[in-house]
Design a protein around this motif. Structure first.
Motif, short mmCIF file in Angstrom:
data_model
loop_
_atom_site.label_atom_id
_atom_site.label_comp_id
_atom_site.label_asym_id
_atom_site.label_seq_id
_atom_site.Cartn_x
_atom_site.Cartn_y
_atom_site.Cartn_z
N LYS A 24 0.92 -1.38 -0.08
CA LYS A 24 0.17 -0.07 -0.05
C LYS A 24 0.88 1.21 0.04
N ARG A 25 1.98 1.45 0.98
CA ARG A 25 2.77 2.36 0.86
C ARG A 25 3.35 2.57 -0.50
N ASN A 26 3.94 1.75 -1.06
CA ASN A 26 4.70 1.80 -2.34
C ASN A 26 3.80 2.04 -3.73
N GLY A 27 2.67 1.95 -3.12
CA GLY A 27 1.55 1.95 -4.33
C GLY A 27 1.53 0.66 -5.34
N GLN A 28 2.06 -0.32 -4.74
CA GLN A 28 2.23 -1.56 -5.67
C GLN A 28 1.27 -2.58 -5.41
N SER A 29 1.09 -3.66 -6.24
CA SER A 29 -0.16 -4.47 -6.05
C SER A 29 0.59 -5.75 -5.13
N GLN A 30 -0.17 -6.26 -4.47
CA GLN A 30 0.46 -7.52 -3.84
C GLN A 30 0.96 -8.87 -4.55
N ARG A 31 0.22 -8.73 -5.82
CA ARG A 31 0.69 -9.89 -6.78
C ARG A 31 2.06 -9.20 -7.19
N HIS A 32 2.15 -8.24 -7.43
CA HIS A 32 3.73 -7.69 -8.08
C HIS A 32 4.72 -7.81 -7.04
#
Length: 76
Positions: A24-32
């Motif tokens: 969430k903090r990095n704006g990335q998906s959990q999948r990524h």
């Protein structure tokens, strides 16, 4: 897009909470994040498990050097 495979491992709740927060903090998906972590593990960690550590190899070389005469006699 490459083919995908769904899986649902059970992991430590504290680790999962940290993982979700980082995504969430990095704006990335959990999948990524999971895919990148798996790629890193398979490319770097797994191959390293099949190599002797530097300190192990140094100890081996010192042992061979120190025991060269004995090893030569045993080989005969």
């Amino acid at each position: 897009m490459p083919a995908t495979k769904k899986f649902t491992p059970e992991i430590d709740a504290k680790l999962y909470k940290e993982f979700v927060a980082v995504a969430k903090r990095n704006g990335q998906s959990q999948r990524h994040i999971l895919e990148e972590a798996l790629k890193f593990y398979l490319k770097n960690v797994v191959p390293a498990q099949h190599r002797a550590r530097i300190e192990v190899m140094k100890a081996f070389e010192q042992s061979v050097t120190a025991n060269r005469d004995l090893l030569t006699r045993l080989a005969k």
